[in-house]
Design an enzyme around this catalytic site. Structure first.
Site, PDB file in Angstrom:
ATOM      1  N   SER B 134       0.826  -1.216   0.000  1.00 57.68           N
ATOM      2  CA  SER B 134       0.000   0.000   0.000  1.00 57.68           C
ATOM      3  C   SER B 134       0.859   1.264   0.000  1.00 57.68           C
ATOM      4  O   SER B 134       1.972   1.289   0.536  1.00 57.68           O
ATOM      5  CB  SER B 134      -0.889   0.024   1.241  1.00 57.68           C
ATOM      6  N   GLU B 249      -3.245 -18.041   1.384  1.00 55.05           N
ATOM      7  CA  GLU B 249      -3.748 -18.500   2.685  1.00 55.05           C
ATOM      8  C   GLU B 249      -4.848 -19.561   2.576  1.00 55.05           C
ATOM      9  O   GLU B 249      -5.003 -20.384   3.444  1.00 55.05           O
ATOM     10  CB  GLU B 249      -4.275 -17.308   3.478  1.00 55.05           C
ATOM     11  N   SER B 382     -10.634  -3.317   1.297  1.00 56.43           N
ATOM     12  CA  SER B 382     -11.701  -2.734   2.117  1.00 56.43           C
ATOM     13  C   SER B 382     -13.040  -3.424   1.850  1.00 56.43           C
ATOM     14  O   SER B 382     -13.223  -4.100   0.835  1.00 56.43           O
ATOM     15  CB  SER B 382     -11.833  -1.239   1.820  1.00 56.43           C
TER      16      SER B 382
END
Lengths: 318, 404
Positions: B134, B249, B382
């Site tokens: 980011s 993951e 988000s």
């Protein structure tokens, strides 16, 4: 753990969907009604064995039938005759459709009573079964998407067939049934709305391309998906806790959907000639039948956490 | 109900073995020691717990055996993470990037030299890693990142700024994305690097959060030299490498979080049995009881959503939009869960307390838990981005037109 359907379950769902697809259109005369129950469709599902799935296959399959039939515009009584009754009274043959009521509510309007042949009464510890004489029933006008009726006179419960100790099981499977039926109706309402917002153009583009619409639809979709899994798990496990959780999630979680879907369908969404109300009003009826959003939650809380000072609950945890 | 259930049932002896090991080896006083612990103690404890977990092969269950991992099956990993969560063991938060993102990236795209250099060191517990993705103007819209890496022969010179880098102040290495071709379309001109944070020109500035903690960092990069041998994957092809990083993951992290939340619900019950200043018990309050039922039911729903994704992975199916649905569901629920804790705790929950370092997202320090829950609706994509993904790829809704 795994809620993907087996091949047999998928075949069952496909078969129910095929019958419902063949009987999808409301008669022109019924388009401005609040509720449409088709005895011929009910009989067709029964004659083909779909309403006997609980006994012939198992509770998951019965819950799947409830879920799928709840998607129809027609009001179909699959929940009690197909799931709740056979799971509560596995050795008893009942004449369907079946209406269901708590003893204290016998004087009130009862869902499906005007089409029912049997009435099951939750009498606390016990369940009483009564035949329904339609001459003793008056129809109750309602917007709720189901045929409601009221008994002209309170029945003599002593004259019915009493099943001792079956009350708890009845209430457990009632919750599973409500969760499955709400999940199916909500899914149909969402799919219907998604189709609409893809096609309806505003400001030169589809309503569904606005993030303000997309994001709320996604939230509602997630809730409905989770509710479906919870209902199926409760049917699979036969656990009282799972039934409570499925019921509570369905009744509480669905609330925001009821407003949003009407909103996204614009002005048409609040007209009677549009189909949306068949599903959303039915969901409201089921919410009320479950005791309402707060009532159901408090009932479950009372079961889980009866007295704050009881130390045993600490070890039980949650 | 399925082969998946049968597979997990067959692992009951393994489950018992893990449970027994945790009972024997989890320090009983770890919460006490790590509540309000300073950073140095936290690092020492994380390293010690990491090395302890390595002894039975529980720290890197998903790593291949040839690289020092345990090579456990996915079903075994499910059981292991469930038991670790149920035991309330510390989360290996300092090692998260090193244990998941680094192997997920290097084993797919890295050179043999890169793997040899870093993978054994990670499992020795020596290397903590962070992520440099980011930027101040590139968060959800990551592909618009502007940190520049210019090639000069056998090395790159990097200038720019990264932000929200968790634990960078404790890390030695960073997985870095930088723009190597400013003329290419957004995602096409990005490359992926290993950055040694001790390189001259790297400046870290911890970001003080409103909770009082400093979990995240800004990373300033001024003429930082990165040798070309630290490029991972093809030059200008870093976007595809980053997808491998982010998909490494496969649902186990959120499984652990969901299971920890189940355990954390007991903290809510305990808190609701503590009298308020007015002498009332929150557990006797109907509104609190209604909200507790709501949270409790949603915890179960979350677990089912996670189970469904894990089942898909076990069957080798593509995950689709399930990870986005689960991330969204979890972060909404965590916010409501912890907000309920604040409601129950009342003003007593709002005084500053020591933070449990390395604990779950539900620690019983409700105001900290609640404020930190807000990070979950932002980090890792988000909630708004997750909703876009589900709307477009799941519900097949039309895309919002691009801004002119």
């Amino acid at each position: 753990m795994d809620f993907q359907l087996t091949d047999d379950q998928q075949a069952l769902v496909d078969a129910v969907q095929a019958i419902l697809a063949d009987n999808a259109d409301l008669p022109q005369s019924e388009r401005l009604t609040y509720c449409c129950h088709d005895p011929a469709l009910q009989a067709l599902l029964e004659d083909n064995g779909f309403l006997g799935a609980a006994r012939s296959i198992g509770p998951i399959e019965a819950a799947l039938v409830v879920h799928e039939t709840a998607k129809s515009l027609f009001s179909i009584e699959a929940m009690v005759c197909g799931l709740v009754a056979p799971m509560t009274l596995p050795d008893v043959e009942l004449a369907g459709p079946v209406a269901l009521v708590t003893e204290r509510d016998l004087s009130k309007a009862i869902r499906n009573l005007t089409v029912a042949r049997t009435l099951l009464v939750d009498c606390g510890d016990d369940v009483v079964m009564l035949p329904v004489d339609q001459a003793e029933v008056v129809s109750v006008p309602t917007i709720y998407g189901y045929p409601f009726g009221r008994l002209i006179a309170l029945p003599d419960l002593a004259g019915g067939q009493r099943f001792v100790g079956k009350g708890a099981a009845l209430r457990q499977w009632w919750r599973v049934g409500i969760a499955a039926e709400i999940a199916g109706a909500a899914r149909a309402a969402i799919d219907f709305t998604i189709d609409y917002v893809k096609q309806r153009q505003v400001f030169g583009r589809p309503v569904g391309s606005f993030q303000s619409v997309q994001h709320r639809l996604v939230q509602r979709h997630g809730t409905v998906r989770a509710g479906y899994y919870l209902a199926m798990r409760a049917a699979w496990s036969g656990s009282v806790l799972d039934a409570d959780i499925a019921g509570a999630h369905a009744v509480q979680g669905i609330q925001a959907l009821l407003f949003d879907l009407h909103q996204f369908n614009g002005g048409m969404g609040v007209t009677l000639e549009y189909s949306l109300h068949f599903w959303t009003y039915r969901i409201r009826a089921l919410q009320a039948e479950a005791g309402g959003i707060t009532g159901m939650a408090l009932d479950i809380a009372d079961k889980r956490w009866p007295e704050p000072s009881v130390p045993a609950l600490a070890s039980e945890g949650c | 109900m399925s082969n998946v259930l049968a597979e997990l049932s067959a692992l009951e002896p393994f489950r018992a073995q893990v449970r027994e090991w945790l009972a024997d080896n989890l320090p009983a006083d770890w919460r006490e020691r790590m509540t309000g612990a300073d950073e140095a103690d936290h690092v020492v404890f994380q390293k010690a717990w990491f090395r302890k977990l390595m002894e039975p092969g529980y720290a890197a269950p998903h790593w291949p055996v040839e690289w020092g991992g345990s090579g456990m099956s996915f079903a075994q990993q499910i059981v292991l993470y469930e038991e670790i969560a149920r035991a309330g063991a510390p989360r290996l938060i300092l090692y998260f990037i090193a244990l998941h993102h680094v192997p997920g990236t290097l084993l797919h795209w890295g050179t043999e030299e890169q793997r040899q250099r870093h993978l054994p060191a990670i499992l020795a517990g020596d290397e903590i890693w962070c992520q440099g993705f980011s930027e101040p103007n590139a968060g959800s819209d990551l592909a618009s990142l502007r940190t520049r890496a210019e090639r000069r022969g056998d090395h790159f010179v990097v200038n720019g700024q990264k932000t929200w880098s968790s634990n960078a102040h404790l890390a030695r290495y960073c997985l870095l994305l930088a723009r190597t071709d400013p003329t290419a379309a957004k995602a096409r001109g990005i490359s992926y690097f290993i950055l040694d944070l001790q390189t001259p020109g790297v400046t870290l500035r911890p970001i003080k959060q409103m909770t009082g903690a400093s979990h995240f960092n800004e990373i300033f990069l001024d003429d930082v030299v990165i040798p070309a041998e630290n490029l991972i994957g093809p030059e200008h092809g870093g976007w595809a490498v980053a997808q491998s990083t982010l998909s490494s993951e496969r649902g186990l992290s959120v499984l652990e979080l969901a299971e920890r939340m189940r355990e954390g619900f007991k903290l809510l019950i305990a808190a609701a049995k503590v009298p308020t200043r007015a002498g009332r018990l929150p557990l006797e309050d109907d509104e609190i009881r209604r909200r507790m039922v709501d949270v409790r039911t949603r915890i179960e729903a979350l677990r089912l959503l996670v189970n469904n994704q894990l089942s898909a992975v076990l069957k080798g199916e593509a995950a689709g939009v399930e990870p986005s649905m689960i991330k969204l569901y979890y972060s909404d629920l965590l916010r409501d869960f912890t907000e309920l804790g604040v409601s129950i705790g009342g003003i007593e929950a709002q005084f500053l307390q020591g933070v449990l370092m390395g604990g779950a997202n539900e620690t019983g320090y409700w105001m900290q838990d609640y404020l930190y829950s807000w990070a979950w609706t932002i980090s890792g994509g988000s909630s708004e981005i997750q909703r876009n993904i589900i709307a477009e790829r799941g519900l097949k809704l039309p895309r919002e037109p691009q801004a002119a």
